[in-house]
Design a protein around this motif. Structure first.
Motif, mmCIF file in Angstrom:
data_model
loop_
_atom_site.group_PDB
_atom_site.id
_atom_site.type_symbol
_atom_site.label_atom_id
_atom_site.label_comp_id
_atom_site.label_asym_id
_atom_site.label_seq_id
_atom_site.Cartn_x
_atom_site.Cartn_y
_atom_site.Cartn_z
ATOM 1 N N ALA A 154 0.839 -1.200 0.000
ATOM 2 C CA ALA A 154 0.000 0.000 0.000
ATOM 3 C C ALA A 154 0.874 1.250 0.000
ATOM 4 N N SER A 155 1.990 1.167 0.708
ATOM 5 C CA SER A 155 2.920 2.288 0.757
ATOM 6 C C SER A 155 3.405 2.642 -0.646
ATOM 7 N N ASN A 156 3.757 1.603 -1.415
ATOM 8 C CA ASN A 156 4.245 1.868 -2.767
ATOM 9 C C ASN A 156 3.167 2.420 -3.679
ATOM 10 N N THR A 157 1.918 2.019 -3.439
ATOM 11 C CA THR A 157 0.821 2.579 -4.236
ATOM 12 C C THR A 157 0.732 4.083 -3.991
ATOM 13 N N ALA A 158 0.819 4.478 -2.713
ATOM 14 C CA ALA A 158 0.749 5.904 -2.368
ATOM 15 C C ALA A 158 1.945 6.657 -2.960
ATOM 16 N N PHE A 159 3.138 6.052 -2.838
ATOM 17 C CA PHE A 159 4.342 6.702 -3.367
ATOM 18 C C PHE A 159 4.261 6.858 -4.885
ATOM 19 N N GLU A 160 3.724 5.835 -5.542
ATOM 20 C CA GLU A 160 3.612 5.896 -6.998
ATOM 21 C C GLU A 160 2.671 7.032 -7.402
ATOM 22 N N THR A 161 1.564 7.165 -6.654
ATOM 23 C CA THR A 161 0.625 8.268 -6.922
ATOM 24 C C THR A 161 1.356 9.601 -6.752
#
Lengths: 216, 462
Positions: B85-92
């Motif tokens: 989930a962290s990477n999803t937020a970072f990607e956004t």
């Protein structure tokens, strides 16, 4: 008399202030309207090319699988194999490494290729490593719980003849707001018997991307 | 009768404007850095879910803070251990950053009229680089090494773009991200790429030494020797041997049967921006003039060291990245632009007040006060970043290990023992683990920002 003049003066001042307020209101309303444009959805054809970000997208994936399938089915390795062994070659998908600058869903074009190759009726496909693991678990579970007539025995798996391996690479060249992206997808079919390469496929894609300098 | 009515309307209009200004100023006063304190208080007690809930409420869909929101969210999620989930937020965050980099016409205009807070948050160079680092680390901890490699390549591309925009003598602080890139390449057995990355890290750490007195990590020196040897770069090897004064190191061949444990400790939280404001009355025109600029305030030093103990091996974690001085240097770099914009704003507000006065003295005063109230420094920054990043690279034979970590808090001087259990080491591969350690005094900030900028931390020679 002077009282009236003063009142008219004030009146006009207030009108002016009112006018400014009104203008401010309009501007802010316009900004709000711009910000809250409602979502619009249009359905488009799966085959239609729509490049938005310049990143790897469905069109690239489709182009690669199309090119690769056309190539792999037209080469002599299939007929050579059939002649030698008298059966269809069985292929397994190995690792397709993403060595590019983007997080690419490699599975989509590999899935496309798998489907086309199986449906062509000329090649057999063996389940991949992770799929096999799951199937094996199911088989050992059957060993315990399924009836003898329906139970599937262990050690009856079909061994693959070839392994499909490959990689996606990118080269990016950029200057200011302009960028050239070059993708190269390489796939290799390796014989599991003797490590010989039976087929090598390659697809190149090149894009020129201009970034926006300004936005609203 | 008419006069009465007009007066009533005038008063109403006046009140409405005052109310509007008050609302705006209250909104502005609370500011980003004050609101984020509530999130930090939850981080201290390691209640990440509550921290996320507060963060969610703070932003409530404000598009100009979307980058910042996703950066903070990604960081909180990785603290809670949800790396996906962290990477999803970072990607956004990363994609939004790219979009925001294009200059906005409306934002530029409104920021000239109101303040810098109305601009979309874009992220500073060091924040962009650390965003990549945390994405890499998330992927590594998830065991997705190829995805981490993708991120490493993106970082390289990013750095190229950043350097095109900066001047020659204004290089970005890339040492840590280059070192991390080298570790990823070496892990994947891509020796030449690893060597290039290590070399770039070495070059940049030399700048760190010159600028911030942070010395080159020993593990990087060892890596340079190891790879220069492996690649047959014997001249370079000799040069490193002499410069580092190291005569013995583990070669790639000696390490071949071993795996490596990479432990990363994120200590404390990044500095905070506070507003440094000055309000004066111009003697010539009697106008109220207010300037408000952001100032970085360092938090108390979080930890004075960290030691590990695994399979009879003991050692110290080394400092890899220091956010405080880099953040302050970045702000110093940006200060001329910030001040120029503030001056331009003052000129516009001065002119508006003057025109208002010509109409009516009360209107002039109103415009003047309103303009001064709206002058608020942009105090937004990625505050959930750590203050310091520590790392140790520990070569181990294949097997399962327990590692105990001893963190020496500089808050109360007490040691805190933390454990990582069930660490699986495979031959020829790295295993990555990290944690974020936040002491209780992290929210103790000085009242007056000027007190703090004078303090210079010294990252002494190790």
């Amino acid at each position: 008399m002077s009282y009236r003049v003063k009142s008219i003066e004030r009146n006009s001042q207030i009108k002016r202030v009112g006018k400014i307020c009104f203008q401010l209101l309009i501007v802010s309303l316009a900004l709000v309207a711009l910000a809250s444009c409602s979502k619009k959805v249009t359905r488009i054809d799966v085959e239609e090319t729509k490049d938005l970000s310049g990143d790897w997208n469905d069109t690239d994936s489709r182009l690669v699988s199309k090119e690769m399938i056309g190539d792999v089915l037209s080469r002599p390795w299939i007929s050579d194999f059939v002649q030698k062994s008298g059966k269809k070659p069985a292929v397994i998908v190995g690792e397709i490494r993403n060595l590019s600058h983007e997080h690419i869903a490699v599975g989509t074009f590999v899935g496309d290729m798998e489907r086309e190759l199986i449906n062509s009726g000329r090649v057999d496909f063996v389940a991949s490593k992770t799929e096999r693991k799951e199937v094996r678990e199911e088989r050992s579970d059957q060993d315990l719980h399924a009836s003898e007539e329906t139970r599937k025995a262990m050690g009856e798996e079909y061994g693959a003849d070839y392994m499909l391996k490959g990689s996606i690479n990118t080269i990016i060249d950029s200057e200011g707001d302009e960028q050239v992206k070059y993708y190269q997808v390489d796939l290799t079919l390796i014989s599991l018997v003797d490590n010989r390469k039976a087929w090598v496929g390659q697809k190149k894609i090149k894009k020129f991307i201009e970034k926006n300098k300004l936005r609203i | 009768m008419v006069y009465e009515r007009c007066r009533a309307a005038g008063i109403m209009c006046f009140r409405a404007i005052v109310c509007l200004l008050l609302v705006l100023s209250v909104n502005g006063c609370a500011g980003y850095s004050a609101n984020i304190r509530n999130v930090e208080q939850q981080l201290v007690v390691q209640n990440y879910q509550a921290a996320l809930a507060i963060l969610e409420k703070l932003y409530a869909g404000s598009s100009r803070d979307a980058v910042l929101y996703n950066l903070n969210k990604g960081m909180l999620l990785r603290m809670s251990g949800d790396y996906n989930a962290s990477n999803t937020a970072f990607e956004t965050a990363k994609q939004l950053m790219e979009r925001v980099e294009a200059i906005s016409v409306t934002e530029q205009t409104s920021s000239l009229l109101i303040n810098d807070q109305v601009k979309s948050y874009e992220g500073e160079v060091f924040e962009k680089l650390l965003l990549h680092f945390y994405k890499i680390l998330n992927y590594l901890e998830l065991g997705k090494k190829d995805e981490a490699r993708v991120e490493v390549l993106q970082t390289d591309q990013r750095l190229k773009e950043i350097k095109q925009k900066l001047s020659e003598d204004d290089l970005p602080e890339e040492a840590w991200i280059r070192y991390m890139s080298g570790i990823v390449f070496e892990d994947l057995g891509e020796w030449s790429d690893a060597m290039i990355a290590y070399r770039k890290a070495y070059e940049s750490y030399r700048q760190y030494w010159a600028g911030f007195k942070l010395s080159i990590p020993y593990s990087l020196k060892a890596a340079l020797l190891r790879l220069a040897d492996r690649q047959g770069l014997y001249d370079e090897l000799e040069q490193y041997k002499q410069e580092f004064g190291i005569q013995e190191w583990e070669t790639v061949a000696q390490r071949s049967g071993q795996g490596e444990l990479v432990i990363i400790v994120n200590g404390g939280l990044a500095p905070v921006k506070l507003a440094d404001s000055a309000t004066v009355i111009s003697p010539s025109s009697g106008q109220l003039i207010r300037i408000s600029v952001p100032v970085y305030v360092k938090r108390p030093i979080a930890l004075s060291g960290a030691n590990y103990n695994v399979a009879e091996q003991q050692g110290q974690l080394e400092i890899m990245e220091i956010v405080d001085p880099i953040a302050i240097k970045t702000l110093e770099r940006n200060m001329p632009t910030i001040i120029a914009r503030a001056a331009a704003r003052q000129a516009l507000k001065y002119q508006a007040t003057k025109q208002g006065r010509q109409e009516n003295a009360a209107l002039g005063l109103l415009v003047n006060i309103g303009g001064a109230l709206l002058e608020q420094a942009d105090t937004r920054s990625w505050t959930t970043l750590p203050q310091t990043i520590y790392m140790a690279r520990i070569p181990l034979n294949p097997g399962t290990y327990n590692l105990s970590l001893n963190i020496v808090s500089s808050y109360d001087g007490k040691d805190q023992a933390l454990n990582f259990g069930g660490l699986e080491i495979k031959a020829g591969q790295n295993t990555y683990r990290s944690l974020h350690w936040i002491p209780h005094n992290v929210t103790n900030l000085p009242g007056n920002p000027r007190e703090y900028t004078r303090v210079n931390a010294n990252y002494g020679i190790r």
